[in-house]
Design a protein around this motif. Sequence first.
Motif, PDB file in Angstrom:
ATOM      1  N   LEU B  20       5.167  -3.251  -4.134  1.00 35.22           N
ATOM      2  CA  LEU B  20       5.250  -4.702  -4.323  1.00 35.22           C
ATOM      3  C   LEU B  20       4.665  -5.142  -5.664  1.00 35.22           C
ATOM      4  O   LEU B  20       5.227  -6.018  -6.329  1.00 35.22           O
ATOM      5  CB  LEU B  20       4.527  -5.427  -3.170  1.00 35.22           C
ATOM      6  CG  LEU B  20       5.190  -5.271  -1.796  1.00 35.22           C
ATOM      7  CD1 LEU B  20       4.313  -5.857  -0.702  1.00 35.22           C
ATOM      8  CD2 LEU B  20       6.564  -5.934  -1.770  1.00 35.22           C
ATOM      9  N   THR B  21       3.563  -4.529  -6.071  1.00 34.18           N
ATOM     10  CA  THR B  21       2.987  -4.922  -7.368  1.00 34.18           C
ATOM     11  C   THR B  21       3.919  -4.512  -8.510  1.00 34.18           C
ATOM     12  O   THR B  21       4.066  -5.247  -9.477  1.00 34.18           O
ATOM     13  CB  THR B  21       1.569  -4.333  -7.578  1.00 34.18           C
ATOM     14  OG1 THR B  21       1.576  -2.977  -7.170  1.00 34.18           O
ATOM     15  CG2 THR B  21       0.511  -5.072  -6.786  1.00 34.18           C
ATOM     16  N   GLU B  49      -1.507  -4.748   3.941  1.00 31.62           N
ATOM     17  CA  GLU B  49      -1.285  -4.284   2.569  1.00 31.62           C
ATOM     18  C   GLU B  49      -0.261  -5.170   1.859  1.00 31.62           C
ATOM     19  O   GLU B  49      -0.412  -5.478   0.676  1.00 31.62           O
ATOM     20  CB  GLU B  49      -0.789  -2.826   2.568  1.00 31.62           C
ATOM     21  CG  GLU B  49      -1.823  -1.810   2.987  1.00 31.62           C
ATOM     22  CD  GLU B  49      -2.965  -1.686   1.987  1.00 31.62           C
ATOM     23  OE1 GLU B  49      -2.681  -1.633   0.779  1.00 31.62           O
ATOM     24  OE2 GLU B  49      -4.129  -1.667   2.417  1.00 31.62           O
ATOM     25  N   ALA B  50       0.780  -5.552   2.595  1.00 33.30           N
ATOM     26  CA  ALA B  50       1.822  -6.404   2.008  1.00 33.30           C
ATOM     27  C   ALA B  50       1.251  -7.784   1.707  1.00 33.30           C
ATOM     28  O   ALA B  50       1.527  -8.381   0.658  1.00 33.30           O
ATOM     29  CB  ALA B  50       3.011  -6.503   2.944  1.00 33.30           C
ATOM     30  N   LYS B  51       0.448  -8.295   2.607  1.00 31.87           N
ATOM     31  CA  LYS B  51      -0.186  -9.609   2.419  1.00 31.87           C
ATOM     32  C   LYS B  51      -1.075  -9.604   1.171  1.00 31.87           C
ATOM     33  O   LYS B  51      -1.154 -10.603   0.450  1.00 31.87           O
ATOM     34  CB  LYS B  51      -1.032  -9.943   3.655  1.00 31.87           C
ATOM     35  CG  LYS B  51      -0.229 -10.614   4.745  1.00 31.87           C
ATOM     36  CD  LYS B  51      -0.145 -12.073   4.431  1.00 31.87           C
ATOM     37  CE  LYS B  51       0.704 -12.850   5.389  1.00 31.87           C
ATOM     38  NZ  LYS B  51       1.223 -14.081   4.801  1.00 31.87           N
ATOM     39  N   LYS B  52      -1.739  -8.462   0.959  1.00 37.78           N
ATOM     40  CA  LYS B  52      -2.638  -8.313  -0.189  1.00 37.78           C
ATOM     41  C   LYS B  52      -1.883  -8.531  -1.506  1.00 37.78           C
ATOM     42  O   LYS B  52      -2.444  -8.976  -2.498  1.00 37.78           O
ATOM     43  CB  LYS B  52      -3.240  -6.909  -0.160  1.00 37.78           C
ATOM     44  CG  LYS B  52      -4.740  -6.887  -0.331  1.00 37.78           C
ATOM     45  CD  LYS B  52      -5.362  -5.575   0.072  1.00 37.78           C
ATOM     46  CE  LYS B  52      -5.015  -4.437  -0.842  1.00 37.78           C
ATOM     47  NZ  LYS B  52      -5.550  -3.136  -0.375  1.00 37.78           N
ATOM     48  N   ALA B  53      -0.599  -8.187  -1.483  1.00 38.81           N
ATOM     49  CA  ALA B  53       0.213  -8.336  -2.695  1.00 38.81           C
ATOM     50  C   ALA B  53       0.681  -9.778  -2.897  1.00 38.81           C
ATOM     51  O   ALA B  53       1.425 -10.062  -3.837  1.00 38.81           O
ATOM     52  CB  ALA B  53       1.404  -7.399  -2.628  1.00 38.81           C
ATOM     53  N   LYS B  54       0.268 -10.664  -2.004  1.00 43.04           N
ATOM     54  CA  LYS B  54       0.590 -12.103  -2.101  1.00 43.04           C
ATOM     55  C   LYS B  54       2.099 -12.377  -2.146  1.00 43.04           C
ATOM     56  O   LYS B  54       2.608 -13.046  -3.046  1.00 43.04           O
ATOM     57  CB  LYS B  54      -0.121 -12.727  -3.311  1.00 43.04           C
ATOM     58  CG  LYS B  54      -1.627 -12.709  -3.170  1.00 43.04           C
ATOM     59  CD  LYS B  54      -2.281 -13.632  -4.175  1.00 43.04           C
ATOM     60  CE  LYS B  54      -3.748 -13.840  -3.896  1.00 43.04           C
ATOM     61  NZ  LYS B  54      -4.562 -12.639  -3.773  1.00 43.04           N
ATOM     62  N   VAL B  55       2.785 -11.823  -1.167  1.00 48.53           N
ATOM     63  CA  VAL B  55       4.212 -12.130  -0.994  1.00 48.53           C
ATOM     64  C   VAL B  55       4.387 -12.639   0.438  1.00 48.53           C
ATOM     65  O   VAL B  55       3.477 -12.504   1.261  1.00 48.53           O
ATOM     66  CB  VAL B  55       5.111 -10.885  -1.218  1.00 48.53           C
ATOM     67  CG1 VAL B  55       5.011 -10.371  -2.638  1.00 48.53           C
ATOM     68  CG2 VAL B  55       4.782  -9.786  -0.225  1.00 48.53           C
TER      69      VAL B  55
END
Lengths: 114, 226
Positions: B20-21, B49-55
């Motif tokens: 994602l990053t 983990e996906a939330k951490k990428a702010k999406v």
Amino acid sequence: MSIFLPIQILLLVFLLFAFTRVVLRYKDGTIPLGMFLFWIGIWALATLSIIRPDFTTYLARKAGIGRGADAVIYGALIVAFYLIFRITVIIENLRQDITRVVREVALKQVKKKK
Amino acid sequence: MKYLVIVPAYNESQVIFRTLTNLKQTLKKSPKFDIVVVDDGSTDSTYKEAKKAKVTVLQHKLNRGLGGALSTGLEYAKRNHYNLAITFDADGQHDPKDIIRAIRPIEKNQADVVIGTRTRGKGHMPIDRSILNWSSNIFTWVLFGVWTTDSQSGFRAFSKNALQLIQIKTQQMEVSSEFFAEIKRNNLRLIEVPIKVIYTKYSRAKGQTNMNALNVFVKLLLRLAR
């Protein structure tokens, strides 16, 4: 002395059980009327074949098959395979329904958070 | 104009953040792109983990398979009026730089659907994957009448028109072939664009294994027989 052979009695007891299942499932709404009639018909034919074994021979001759027992096996196989197919389709439809519910929950949750 | 990148993910906690990053980094120059992850009932920390990428992350409460996850992403694109949607694998086998090139035929109105083909781009597809892929291509052609060089590609782009018309029913890996059935059914214009493929040990262990290929074929046949 009984007029029936032991195997006939055993099969008739099983059929009695099968009949009660069909009636109960229809009464509690698990199966629709069409399926109720279909299964009653199947078990009625089975009962007739057990009480009057010559009935299957009669049917077999009409269908061009040598022996009554063979006719029963052919018929049973066709019905069994058809039912397996139907059940597979039903399971697949159920899985699709579950996916739709899971999807709606996921989409609604994001909407709420926004 | 707004575009959506759909990333279906199931137990990808090891790589999803990096994927994602990378995506965000590559697409940051173009503000029209949004990213949505469909966490398909993962049992690990994929969601976190996906939330951490702010999406945006859509979470399936139960695992429904790749087809189920992709349909959720496409439905999200439809409901939020995106002009274009791209599906992109979470395991890091795709290069985000390919996105801009892949969507060009749709932007120029030359295609409704673009498939990123791994057989004509850079990167080496392992021989067993290659055989599996070509068998699937032949199977897709026989069953659905559409020839493609990569029927199992997870890299696809859809125009708004295609998003409205395509209806996916299968829920697992067979969805990749079903897209072609839908392309044919709706007379959509298809263009293939070569993409780079990055096969790692991780991505090979995920995705379509050689063993479940038969299962996929049976399910496709069942779909036709229904």
